[in-house]
Structure formats: structure tokens, C-alpha cells
Design a protein around this motif. Sequence first.
Motif, PDB file in Angstrom:
ATOM      1  N   PHE A 297       0.816  -1.216   0.000  1.00 21.88           N
ATOM      2  CA  PHE A 297       0.000   0.000   0.000  1.00 21.88           C
ATOM      3  C   PHE A 297       0.856   1.275   0.000  1.00 21.88           C
ATOM      4  O   PHE A 297       0.312   2.379   0.030  1.00 21.88           O
ATOM      5  N   GLY A 298       2.167   1.127  -0.029  1.00 22.45           N
ATOM      6  CA  GLY A 298       3.031   2.298  -0.140  1.00 22.45           C
ATOM      7  C   GLY A 298       2.734   3.074  -1.417  1.00 22.45           C
ATOM      8  O   GLY A 298       2.439   2.483  -2.466  1.00 22.45           O
ATOM      9  N   VAL A 305       9.320  -1.224  -1.789  1.00 25.52           N
ATOM     10  CA  VAL A 305      10.440  -2.165  -1.730  1.00 25.52           C
ATOM     11  C   VAL A 305      11.142  -2.095  -0.378  1.00 25.52           C
ATOM     12  O   VAL A 305      11.598  -3.118   0.150  1.00 25.52           O
ATOM     13  N   CYS A 306      11.240  -0.896   0.215  1.00 25.09           N
ATOM     14  CA  CYS A 306      11.865  -0.762   1.535  1.00 25.09           C
ATOM     15  C   CYS A 306      11.061  -1.490   2.600  1.00 25.09           C
ATOM     16  O   CYS A 306      11.612  -2.232   3.427  1.00 25.09           O
ATOM     17  N   TRP A 307       9.756  -1.277   2.610  1.00 23.99           N
ATOM     18  CA  TRP A 307       8.903  -1.906   3.615  1.00 23.99           C
ATOM     19  C   TRP A 307       8.795  -3.410   3.395  1.00 23.99           C
ATOM     20  O   TRP A 307       8.686  -4.178   4.354  1.00 23.99           O
ATOM     21  N   LEU A 308       8.800  -3.832   2.136  1.00 19.02           N
ATOM     22  CA  LEU A 308       8.693  -5.256   1.846  1.00 19.02           C
ATOM     23  C   LEU A 308       9.917  -6.013   2.382  1.00 19.02           C
ATOM     24  O   LEU A 308       9.782  -7.078   2.985  1.00 19.02           O
ATOM     25  N   ALA A 309      11.102  -5.440   2.163  1.00 20.45           N
ATOM     26  CA  ALA A 309      12.324  -6.091   2.651  1.00 20.45           C
ATOM     27  C   ALA A 309      12.337  -6.143   4.179  1.00 20.45           C
ATOM     28  O   ALA A 309      12.686  -7.172   4.776  1.00 20.45           O
ATOM     29  N   ALA A 310      11.939  -5.048   4.817  1.00 16.31           N
ATOM     30  CA  ALA A 310      11.957  -5.000   6.282  1.00 16.31           C
ATOM     31  C   ALA A 310      10.891  -5.896   6.903  1.00 16.31           C
ATOM     32  O   ALA A 310      10.990  -6.252   8.090  1.00 16.31           O
TER      33      ALA A 310
END
Length: 353
Positions: A297-298, A305-310
Motif C-alpha cells: 500500500f506504499g 520495496v523498503c517496507w517489503l524487505a523489512a
Amino acid sequence: MVRQFPDDVERSKVLNLVTLVHRRDQVIFRRLAASSSNSTDHVTPVASPECDIASLKSSVDSLRREMKYLVRQLSSSLEELKAQVCGRDALLRCLEESVTSTAEDVTCIKCGLHGEASFSQPTSDPARARQECVDAMMRKTRIVYGSGVDGMRRLYERLCDEDEFTACIIKYLCGDDRVKVIVDMESDDIGRMKEEVVHLDGTQWNGSDWYSFCDFESETVYLGAEDCSGDREEFVCSILALALSQLSLKLVFDNEGRPYSKGDVEREHEWMRAIEELEERRKRGESLHQWINRALFGKTPKAKVCWLAAAVPRIIADYGSTEGRAFLQRNFPLLFSLYSKNVMGTLLASAKR
């Protein structure tokens, strides 16, 4: 020396070169002596100039032919030696590349194993190395409200012990002087420490809406850790893992939090493919994990991509090592593979401790 070392090819090559040069010198001296003798013989019996010129020309032509032959042999020998030297350089380069590749493979293997063996340390005592990492993180941590040094220490220890996915984050961050962690032990949100937060996609939120937050600009992690004991300790540990993971990505790749370096087109395409695959599954109505949905939902590709990796270490911390790995491999195999190979290996290779 060649007789003493008959198997030494290089000594034989050098001997061959010396022999050829000696032969060349002998030919030159022999021709000069013959020329001198001819000129002396011709002093008494007077010969015609045409005969002298013809004889000299014949000698010069013969010398020229023999010199060309010797030059060809010398050139051939020199090329062979040059090829050997180049071959040796190439062999050294191949050996160096092989050693580097092997080291990388070993790192990847370590990352894929369970247990303390994969969380390797320079010291021969894993327990001591783990304690040094925790101590280093505690020095980077400032509790601004309340008291709970023992509680924070337990959180870091739990991240070290939980799984390689979380341990590699602590191992990397503990050696980076830029890292700062600010904690409120009397609240479960960060509102008193940071009234407003701006996320990677530009959206603004009240700090009181968030349990933890990674501020990329100041390279600081904020954590609300009220009553981080018992069952709640697991939850606080997972939100701490999320924020610390984001900070580690920002610092190790230097690419605004993305899980790959600037200019790494291949890795960028792999992560974009993972996002596209998950978005297609969501459009088909498939139920995804809440932290995967939060990433998708970003509002910008960078935020996604940042939130998915974290989300990977957050899920591991939520479910525990065994169940978390099984969940990710079963439901998000591409994401699990990308984080394992790209992120974990880079964090471990870049760790200073």
C-alpha cells in the motif's frame, strides 16, 4: 643447472635462449674472420674487384639468412616465455577469483544454516561475541522516559538468538557508529519522542500512531517499549526488528533504504518482480500477511520495496525462527530468497565486528 633440475622447464628455456645467442655471436665472429682472411689473402694475388664484391655479397647474404633464422628462433622462444608468464598471471587471477567466490559461497551457506554456527564471529567464543554485540547496541541506546536497561538488553539478546535473519541486523548495526536508538519505556508509542513522522512515501502521521519508527534522515530508531516483558516482549521485539531492519538497509546499501545498491539494475529488477507478483496475488483476492499488505500500500515504489524487505525479519520475529521461515518459504518464496541471498549476505560481509 639444467642438468641438476631436469624437470624445470623455465631453466631449459633460458638455456635455449643463451645457446641461440651464443650461436648468433659465433656466426658473426666467423663471418668477420673469414672476411678479414679473404681481404688478407687478396693482398698478394690481385683479384678483380667484381670477384671481391661477389664474394662479399655472398657472405653477407649467407649471414643475413642465418641471422633471420636465429631471430625467428629467438622470437619463438621469447613468445613461449611470454605466454608462460601471461599464463601464470591468468592463473593467479583465476585463483584470486576462485578464492573470492568461495568466500562468498561460504557466507551464503552460513546465512542459510540454522543455529549459532551461521552467526559467526571473529572470536572463538560465540557467547562472548554475542555479548559484545549486545553491549555495543546498549551503548547506542538512550532511554529518555522511564527505566528498563535490563528489558532493552533482553530485546537485543532475543534478536541475536532468534534467527540469522535478525542476528545479522544486530551484528551489522553494532559496529556502525551512526546508529542511534531512542526509547520510551513508559509508553507503547513514540509520540512523546517524535510528535510527527514522515514515511518513505511522503505521508505524514502522528507519532502516537506508531510503536516504532526509523528516521532515515537522522539515522535514528524510535521505540515505544512499555512493559516489554512476558508475552508483550515478543511484540516489542518484532517492532524493534522492523525499525532496525530499515535502518540497516539504509546504512549498508546507501540507497535510501532500498535493499540493493545504487546502480544494481539486476537486483532492482528482482525486487520489482517480487512486488509485481505480490500485487497480482492481492488483486486476485488472495489473503496476504498484514506486513506484506502494508508494504504494497506504499504510495511510491521506493516505499514498497523498503517496507517489503523489512517485513521479512519482522515476520521472523513474530512467528519465531522455525515457524517464521516455514511461513515465508511456503507463502513468499521469492521474497524469502531475495532477502536471504541479497540482504543477509551483504550485512554479514559488511559487519565490522
